[in-house]
Motif scaffolding. Structure first.
Motif, mmCIF file in Angstrom:
data_model
loop_
_atom_site.group_PDB
_atom_site.id
_atom_site.type_symbol
_atom_site.label_atom_id
_atom_site.label_comp_id
_atom_site.label_asym_id
_atom_site.label_seq_id
_atom_site.Cartn_x
_atom_site.Cartn_y
_atom_site.Cartn_z
ATOM 1 N N GLN A 186 0.833 -1.198 0.000
ATOM 2 C CA GLN A 186 0.000 0.000 0.000
ATOM 3 C C GLN A 186 0.872 1.254 0.000
ATOM 4 O OE1 GLN A 186 -2.999 -0.208 3.136
ATOM 5 N NE2 GLN A 186 -2.837 -2.442 3.139
ATOM 6 N N THR A 187 0.258 2.373 -0.283
ATOM 7 C CA THR A 187 0.982 3.645 -0.271
ATOM 8 C C THR A 187 1.084 4.155 1.158
ATOM 9 O OG1 THR A 187 0.164 4.196 -2.474
ATOM 10 C CG2 THR A 187 1.041 6.006 -1.133
ATOM 11 N N PRO A 188 2.292 4.389 1.661
ATOM 12 C CA PRO A 188 2.429 4.882 3.042
ATOM 13 C C PRO A 188 1.811 6.256 3.221
ATOM 14 C CG PRO A 188 4.523 4.028 2.206
ATOM 15 C CD PRO A 188 3.591 4.125 1.032
ATOM 16 N N ASP A 189 1.378 6.529 4.451
ATOM 17 C CA ASP A 189 0.830 7.845 4.779
ATOM 18 C C ASP A 189 1.936 8.886 4.931
ATOM 19 O OD1 ASP A 189 -1.766 6.866 4.842
ATOM 20 O OD2 ASP A 189 -1.676 6.368 6.974
ATOM 21 N N LEU A 190 3.159 8.440 5.149
ATOM 22 C CA LEU A 190 4.271 9.362 5.381
ATOM 23 C C LEU A 190 4.786 9.952 4.075
ATOM 24 C CD1 LEU A 190 6.192 7.153 7.959
ATOM 25 C CD2 LEU A 190 5.077 9.331 8.454
ATOM 26 N N PRO A 191 5.409 11.136 4.129
ATOM 27 C CA PRO A 191 6.012 11.709 2.922
ATOM 28 C C PRO A 191 7.073 10.783 2.336
ATOM 29 C CG PRO A 191 5.922 13.333 4.699
ATOM 30 C CD PRO A 191 5.551 12.024 5.302
ATOM 31 N N SER A 192 7.225 10.813 1.022
ATOM 32 C CA SER A 192 8.169 9.911 0.349
ATOM 33 C C SER A 192 9.599 10.138 0.821
ATOM 34 C CB SER A 192 8.079 10.098 -1.171
ATOM 35 O OG SER A 192 8.336 11.445 -1.528
ATOM 36 N N GLU A 193 9.950 11.389 1.152
ATOM 37 C CA GLU A 193 11.319 11.638 1.606
ATOM 38 C C GLU A 193 11.569 11.017 2.978
ATOM 39 O OE1 GLU A 193 8.981 15.559 2.306
ATOM 40 O OE2 GLU A 193 9.105 13.961 0.787
#
Length: 366
Positions: free
Chosen positions: A347-354
Protein backbone atom coordinates in the motif's frame (compact mmCIF):
# COMPACT_ATOMS: atom_id res chain seq x y z
CA UNK A 1 5.78 -26.80 11.11
CA UNK A 2 3.72 -23.61 11.50
CA UNK A 3 3.03 -21.42 8.45
CA UNK A 4 2.26 -17.70 8.45
CA UNK A 5 2.19 -14.82 5.99
CA UNK A 6 4.58 -12.76 8.14
CA UNK A 7 6.92 -13.77 10.96
CA UNK A 8 8.06 -10.94 13.23
CA UNK A 9 11.19 -11.57 15.29
CA UNK A 10 11.00 -9.50 18.46
CA UNK A 11 8.14 -8.83 20.86
CA UNK A 12 8.95 -5.28 21.93
CA UNK A 13 6.63 -2.41 21.17
CA UNK A 14 7.98 -2.19 17.60
CA UNK A 15 7.27 -5.83 16.80
CA UNK A 16 3.92 -6.06 18.60
CA UNK A 17 2.52 -2.83 17.13
CA UNK A 18 3.62 -3.76 13.59
CA UNK A 19 2.13 -7.22 14.04
CA UNK A 20 -1.19 -5.74 15.15
CA UNK A 21 -1.34 -3.49 12.08
CA UNK A 22 -0.35 -6.30 9.70
CA UNK A 23 -2.82 -8.76 11.24
CA UNK A 24 -5.74 -6.77 9.85
CA UNK A 25 -5.14 -8.51 6.53
CA UNK A 26 -2.46 -11.15 7.08
CA UNK A 27 -1.66 -14.21 9.18
CA UNK A 28 1.01 -12.88 11.56
CA UNK A 29 3.25 -14.68 14.05
CA UNK A 30 5.53 -12.95 16.57
CA UNK A 31 8.52 -14.81 18.01
CA UNK A 32 9.86 -13.46 21.31
CA UNK A 33 12.89 -15.01 22.99
CA UNK A 34 11.96 -13.90 26.51
CA UNK A 35 9.13 -15.25 28.63
CA UNK A 36 7.08 -12.06 28.12
CA UNK A 37 6.68 -9.32 25.56
CA UNK A 38 8.27 -5.92 26.13
CA UNK A 39 10.94 -7.33 28.46
CA UNK A 40 13.95 -5.33 27.31
CA UNK A 41 13.92 -1.72 26.02
CA UNK A 42 10.14 -1.31 25.94
CA UNK A 43 9.70 -2.14 29.61
CA UNK A 44 12.57 0.17 30.63
CA UNK A 45 11.62 3.27 28.67
CA UNK A 46 11.46 6.77 30.16
CA UNK A 47 8.00 6.82 28.55
CA UNK A 48 7.59 10.38 27.34
CA UNK A 49 6.37 11.76 24.01
CA UNK A 50 8.45 14.74 22.87
CA UNK A 51 7.48 16.11 19.47
CA UNK A 52 10.80 17.92 18.97
CA UNK A 53 12.98 14.94 19.93
CA UNK A 54 15.32 13.69 17.22
CA UNK A 55 16.31 14.70 13.70
CA UNK A 56 13.95 15.86 10.93
CA UNK A 57 12.95 12.31 9.99
CA UNK A 58 12.15 11.41 13.58
CA UNK A 59 10.17 14.60 14.05
CA UNK A 60 8.07 13.64 11.03
CA UNK A 61 7.42 10.26 12.66
CA UNK A 62 6.52 11.98 15.95
CA UNK A 63 3.99 14.15 14.11
CA UNK A 64 2.47 11.10 12.42
CA UNK A 65 2.27 9.18 15.70
CA UNK A 66 0.66 11.97 17.73
CA UNK A 67 -2.95 11.50 16.49
CA UNK A 68 -2.72 7.76 17.19
CA UNK A 69 -1.54 8.37 20.75
CA UNK A 70 -4.34 10.87 21.29
CA UNK A 71 -7.09 8.68 19.78
CA UNK A 72 -5.77 5.07 19.92
CA UNK A 73 -8.72 3.35 18.25
CA UNK A 74 -8.60 -0.40 18.84
CA UNK A 75 -5.69 -0.02 21.27
CA UNK A 76 -7.28 1.86 24.18
CA UNK A 77 -10.56 3.61 24.92
CA UNK A 78 -8.80 6.87 25.75
CA UNK A 79 -5.57 8.76 25.08
CA UNK A 80 -2.26 7.06 25.86
CA UNK A 81 -0.81 10.46 26.82
CA UNK A 82 -1.02 12.62 29.94
CA UNK A 83 0.40 16.11 30.63
CA UNK A 84 4.05 16.41 31.64
CA UNK A 85 6.17 18.98 29.81
CA UNK A 86 9.92 19.02 29.18
CA UNK A 87 12.28 21.68 30.54
CA UNK A 88 15.88 21.76 29.34
CA UNK A 89 18.43 24.16 30.79
CA UNK A 90 21.80 25.42 29.55
CA UNK A 91 24.81 27.05 31.13
CA UNK A 92 26.65 29.85 29.37
CA UNK A 93 28.95 27.41 27.56
CA UNK A 94 25.96 25.31 26.43
CA UNK A 95 23.91 28.00 24.72
CA UNK A 96 24.98 26.91 21.23
CA UNK A 97 23.54 23.47 21.97
CA UNK A 98 20.30 25.05 23.13
CA UNK A 99 20.10 27.13 19.95
CA UNK A 100 20.69 24.03 17.81
CA UNK A 101 17.92 22.19 19.69
CA UNK A 102 15.48 25.02 18.99
CA UNK A 103 16.30 25.15 15.28
CA UNK A 104 13.44 23.65 13.30
CA UNK A 105 11.45 22.91 16.45
CA UNK A 106 7.88 24.00 17.15
CA UNK A 107 5.96 24.77 20.30
CA UNK A 108 8.96 25.76 22.42
CA UNK A 109 9.11 28.61 24.97
CA UNK A 110 12.36 30.32 25.91
CA UNK A 111 12.78 30.87 29.66
CA UNK A 112 15.25 32.56 31.97
CA UNK A 113 16.98 30.73 34.80
CA UNK A 114 14.58 32.29 37.31
CA UNK A 115 11.56 31.16 35.27
CA UNK A 116 12.99 27.65 35.03
CA UNK A 117 13.40 27.57 38.80
CA UNK A 118 9.75 28.56 39.22
CA UNK A 119 8.76 25.35 37.42
CA UNK A 120 11.33 23.16 39.19
CA UNK A 121 12.07 24.86 42.53
CA UNK A 122 15.13 22.75 43.33
CA UNK A 123 17.05 24.21 40.37
CA UNK A 124 19.95 26.49 41.19
CA UNK A 125 18.92 29.40 38.94
CA UNK A 126 22.31 31.13 38.96
CA UNK A 127 24.17 28.76 36.61
CA UNK A 128 21.25 28.70 34.11
CA UNK A 129 21.97 31.02 31.17
CA UNK A 130 18.91 29.91 29.23
CA UNK A 131 16.15 27.33 29.20
CA UNK A 132 13.54 25.97 26.84
CA UNK A 133 10.16 24.53 27.75
CA UNK A 134 8.03 22.21 25.61
CA UNK A 135 4.67 22.23 27.37
CA UNK A 136 3.21 19.67 24.97
CA UNK A 137 5.66 16.90 25.97
CA UNK A 138 3.52 14.17 27.53
CA UNK A 139 3.87 10.97 29.51
CA UNK A 140 3.14 7.75 27.61
CA UNK A 141 1.33 4.87 29.31
CA UNK A 142 3.68 2.30 27.80
CA UNK A 143 2.18 -0.78 29.44
CA UNK A 144 -1.36 0.13 28.38
CA UNK A 145 -0.05 0.81 24.90
CA UNK A 146 1.83 -2.50 24.65
CA UNK A 147 -1.03 -4.57 26.06
CA UNK A 148 -3.53 -2.73 23.86
CA UNK A 149 -1.58 -3.57 20.73
CA UNK A 150 -1.22 -7.17 21.94
CA UNK A 151 -4.99 -7.47 22.40
CA UNK A 152 -5.57 -5.95 18.96
CA UNK A 153 -3.16 -8.47 17.45
CA UNK A 154 -4.92 -11.36 19.14
CA UNK A 155 -8.38 -10.10 18.13
CA UNK A 156 -7.23 -10.07 14.51
CA UNK A 157 -6.04 -13.65 14.68
CA UNK A 158 -2.34 -13.00 15.23
CA UNK A 159 -0.20 -15.10 17.54
CA UNK A 160 2.70 -14.43 19.90
CA UNK A 161 5.07 -17.22 20.90
CA UNK A 162 7.24 -16.40 23.92
CA UNK A 163 10.33 -18.31 25.03
CA UNK A 164 11.10 -18.68 21.33
CA UNK A 165 14.75 -17.67 20.94
CA UNK A 166 15.69 -17.87 17.27
CA UNK A 167 18.36 -20.44 16.42
CA UNK A 168 18.37 -20.36 12.62
CA UNK A 169 16.87 -18.47 9.67
CA UNK A 170 17.12 -19.90 6.15
CA UNK A 171 15.55 -18.94 2.85
CA UNK A 172 13.92 -21.55 0.66
CA UNK A 173 12.53 -21.18 -2.86
CA UNK A 174 9.53 -19.09 -1.79
CA UNK A 175 9.63 -18.75 1.99
CA UNK A 176 11.80 -18.30 5.04
CA UNK A 177 12.21 -21.07 7.57
CA UNK A 178 12.81 -19.94 11.15
CA UNK A 179 13.76 -22.32 13.94
CA UNK A 180 13.02 -20.93 17.39
CA UNK A 181 12.53 -22.58 20.77
CA UNK A 182 12.83 -26.00 19.16
CA UNK A 183 9.98 -25.36 16.71
CA UNK A 184 10.02 -24.50 13.01
CA UNK A 185 8.02 -21.70 11.41
CA UNK A 186 7.76 -20.59 7.77
CA UNK A 187 6.62 -17.42 6.05
CA UNK A 188 7.46 -15.53 2.83
CA UNK A 189 8.22 -12.39 4.88
CA UNK A 190 10.32 -12.10 8.04
CA UNK A 191 10.43 -8.81 9.96
CA UNK A 192 13.63 -8.15 11.88
CA UNK A 193 12.35 -6.28 14.94
CA UNK A 194 15.14 -7.64 17.12
CA UNK A 195 16.07 -4.38 18.85
CA UNK A 196 19.60 -4.68 20.22
CA UNK A 197 19.83 -8.06 18.47
CA UNK A 198 18.87 -6.73 15.01
CA UNK A 199 22.33 -7.23 13.48
CA UNK A 200 22.73 -10.79 14.85
CA UNK A 201 19.28 -11.61 13.43
CA UNK A 202 20.40 -10.28 10.04
CA UNK A 203 23.53 -12.41 10.18
CA UNK A 204 21.43 -15.49 10.97
CA UNK A 205 19.41 -14.69 7.85
CA UNK A 206 22.61 -14.55 5.80
CA UNK A 207 22.53 -10.86 4.98
CA UNK A 208 24.80 -7.93 5.80
CA UNK A 209 24.45 -6.31 9.23
CA UNK A 210 23.88 -2.57 9.12
CA UNK A 211 25.88 -1.50 12.16
CA UNK A 212 22.97 -1.36 14.60
CA UNK A 213 24.80 -0.59 17.85
CA UNK A 214 23.22 -1.03 21.29
CA UNK A 215 24.01 1.63 23.91
CA UNK A 216 23.32 1.32 27.63
CA UNK A 217 21.06 3.88 29.31
CA UNK A 218 20.82 3.78 33.13
CA UNK A 219 18.32 5.25 35.59
CA UNK A 220 17.54 5.30 39.29
CA UNK A 221 14.58 6.15 41.49
CA UNK A 222 15.33 8.56 44.35
CA UNK A 223 13.01 9.99 47.02
CA UNK A 224 11.38 13.31 46.20
CA UNK A 225 13.06 16.30 47.87
CA UNK A 226 11.41 16.82 51.25
CA UNK A 227 8.69 19.43 51.24
CA UNK A 228 7.96 19.30 47.50
CA UNK A 229 5.13 17.77 45.49
CA UNK A 230 7.01 16.75 42.35
CA UNK A 231 4.11 15.21 40.44
CA UNK A 232 3.38 18.41 38.51
CA UNK A 233 7.00 19.10 37.60
CA UNK A 234 8.04 18.61 33.97
CA UNK A 235 10.78 16.28 32.90
CA UNK A 236 13.89 18.43 33.40
CA UNK A 237 17.53 18.14 32.51
CA UNK A 238 20.64 19.51 30.86
CA UNK A 239 20.40 20.52 27.20
CA UNK A 240 23.68 18.64 26.64
CA UNK A 241 21.96 15.42 27.80
CA UNK A 242 24.46 14.86 30.60
CA UNK A 243 21.54 14.04 32.95
CA UNK A 244 17.77 14.33 33.18
CA UNK A 245 15.09 13.72 35.80
CA UNK A 246 11.38 12.93 35.65
CA UNK A 247 8.65 12.69 38.30
CA UNK A 248 7.66 9.09 38.83
CA UNK A 249 4.83 8.14 41.23
CA UNK A 250 5.71 10.82 43.76
CA UNK A 251 9.46 10.25 43.44
CA UNK A 252 12.13 11.23 40.93
CA UNK A 253 13.66 9.09 38.24
CA UNK A 254 17.16 10.38 37.49
CA UNK A 255 19.30 9.23 34.57
CA UNK A 256 22.93 10.03 33.76
CA UNK A 257 21.80 9.89 30.11
CA UNK A 258 24.67 7.49 29.53
CA UNK A 259 25.25 6.10 26.08
CA UNK A 260 27.96 3.46 26.39
CA UNK A 261 28.30 1.02 23.46
CA UNK A 262 27.76 -2.57 24.58
CA UNK A 263 27.00 -5.97 23.12
CA UNK A 264 23.31 -6.99 23.16
CA UNK A 265 22.48 -8.42 26.59
CA UNK A 266 20.08 -8.14 29.51
CA UNK A 267 21.39 -4.75 30.62
CA UNK A 268 22.21 -3.63 34.16
CA UNK A 269 23.52 -0.26 35.39
CA UNK A 270 27.19 0.48 35.91
CA UNK A 271 27.55 1.82 39.46
CA UNK A 272 30.27 4.32 38.54
CA UNK A 273 28.36 5.68 35.54
CA UNK A 274 25.25 6.05 37.68
CA UNK A 275 27.19 7.81 40.45
CA UNK A 276 28.74 10.26 37.99
CA UNK A 277 25.35 11.10 36.52
CA UNK A 278 23.81 11.62 39.93
CA UNK A 279 26.70 13.94 40.79
CA UNK A 280 25.95 16.06 37.69
CA UNK A 281 22.31 16.18 38.76
CA UNK A 282 23.33 17.29 42.27
CA UNK A 283 25.46 20.12 40.86
CA UNK A 284 22.36 21.59 39.19
CA UNK A 285 19.95 21.38 42.13
CA UNK A 286 19.78 22.43 45.77
CA UNK A 287 18.99 19.00 47.25
CA UNK A 288 21.57 16.19 47.51
CA UNK A 289 20.82 12.57 46.64
CA UNK A 290 20.64 10.72 49.96
CA UNK A 291 19.71 7.23 48.76
CA UNK A 292 18.68 5.16 45.76
CA UNK A 293 15.48 3.16 45.96
CA UNK A 294 15.94 1.25 42.72
CA UNK A 295 18.15 1.32 39.63
CA UNK A 296 18.10 -0.34 36.23
CA UNK A 297 19.39 -0.06 32.67
CA UNK A 298 18.11 -0.65 29.16
CA UNK A 299 19.55 -0.70 25.66
CA UNK A 300 18.94 1.95 22.99
CA UNK A 301 20.03 0.73 19.56
CA UNK A 302 21.05 3.15 16.81
CA UNK A 303 21.97 2.82 13.14
CA UNK A 304 25.15 4.68 12.14
CA UNK A 305 23.14 7.78 11.11
CA UNK A 306 20.90 7.55 14.21
CA UNK A 307 17.75 7.18 12.11
CA UNK A 308 15.56 4.04 12.29
CA UNK A 309 15.84 1.41 9.57
CA UNK A 310 12.48 0.41 8.08
CA UNK A 311 12.09 -1.42 4.78
CA UNK A 312 12.98 -4.52 2.78
CA UNK A 313 16.59 -5.67 2.74
CA UNK A 314 17.97 -5.18 -0.80
CA UNK A 315 20.02 -8.40 -0.56
CA UNK A 316 17.61 -10.83 1.07
CA UNK A 317 14.20 -11.31 -0.54
CA UNK A 318 11.37 -11.01 1.96
CA UNK A 319 13.52 -9.83 4.87
CA UNK A 320 12.18 -6.59 6.33
CA UNK A 321 14.05 -4.32 8.75
CA UNK A 322 12.25 -2.63 11.66
CA UNK A 323 15.21 -1.64 13.80
CA UNK A 324 17.51 1.11 15.03
CA UNK A 325 14.81 3.07 16.86
CA UNK A 326 17.29 4.33 19.46
CA UNK A 327 15.62 6.30 22.22
CA UNK A 328 12.56 7.00 20.06
CA UNK A 329 11.11 3.49 19.82
CA UNK A 330 7.99 3.89 21.94
CA UNK A 331 6.99 7.32 20.63
CA UNK A 332 7.53 6.40 16.97
CA UNK A 333 6.01 2.91 17.19
CA UNK A 334 2.48 3.83 16.01
CA UNK A 335 3.82 5.56 12.89
CA UNK A 336 6.42 2.90 12.11
CA UNK A 337 3.87 0.11 12.63
CA UNK A 338 1.58 1.60 10.00
CA UNK A 339 4.50 2.21 7.66
CA UNK A 340 5.63 -1.40 8.07
CA UNK A 341 2.16 -2.70 7.27
CA UNK A 342 1.86 -0.46 4.21
CA UNK A 343 5.25 -1.42 2.77
CA UNK A 344 4.78 -5.16 3.31
CA UNK A 345 1.25 -5.22 1.87
CA UNK A 346 2.11 -2.97 -1.06
CA UNK A 347 0.00 0.00 0.00
CA UNK A 348 0.98 3.64 -0.27
CA UNK A 349 2.43 4.88 3.04
CA UNK A 350 0.83 7.85 4.78
CA UNK A 351 4.27 9.36 5.38
CA UNK A 352 6.01 11.71 2.92
CA UNK A 353 8.17 9.91 0.35
CA UNK A 354 11.32 11.64 1.61
CA UNK A 355 10.68 10.29 5.10
CA UNK A 356 10.16 6.76 3.77
CA UNK A 357 13.39 7.04 1.76
CA UNK A 358 15.31 8.31 4.80
CA UNK A 359 14.24 5.21 6.73
CA UNK A 360 14.99 2.64 4.01
CA UNK A 361 17.89 0.20 4.50
CA UNK A 362 18.88 0.88 0.88
CA UNK A 363 20.33 4.22 2.02
CA UNK A 364 23.40 2.34 3.27
CA UNK A 365 24.17 1.20 -0.30
CA UNK A 366 24.68 4.74 -1.62
Amino acid sequence: MTHADVIIIGGGIAGISAAAELAEGANVLVLEGEAQIGYHSTGRSAAIFIRNYGNATLRALNAAAAPIFEAPEGISDHSLLSPRGELMVAGEAEMDTLEAYCEGATGLERLTGAEAAELVPIFKPGPIAGAVLERDAQDIDVDRMLQGYARLLKSRGGQVVTGAEVQSITRGHSAWQVTAGGETYTAPVVVNAGGAWADPVAELAGTRPLGIQPYRRSAAIIPAPEGYDVDRWPLFGAITESWYAKPEAGKLMVSPADEDPVDPHDAWPDDMVLAEGLYRFEQAVTHPVTRLEHSWAGLRSFAPDRTPVVGFDPRAEGLFWLAGQGGYGVQTAPALARLTAALITGQTPDLPSETVAALSPTRFDT
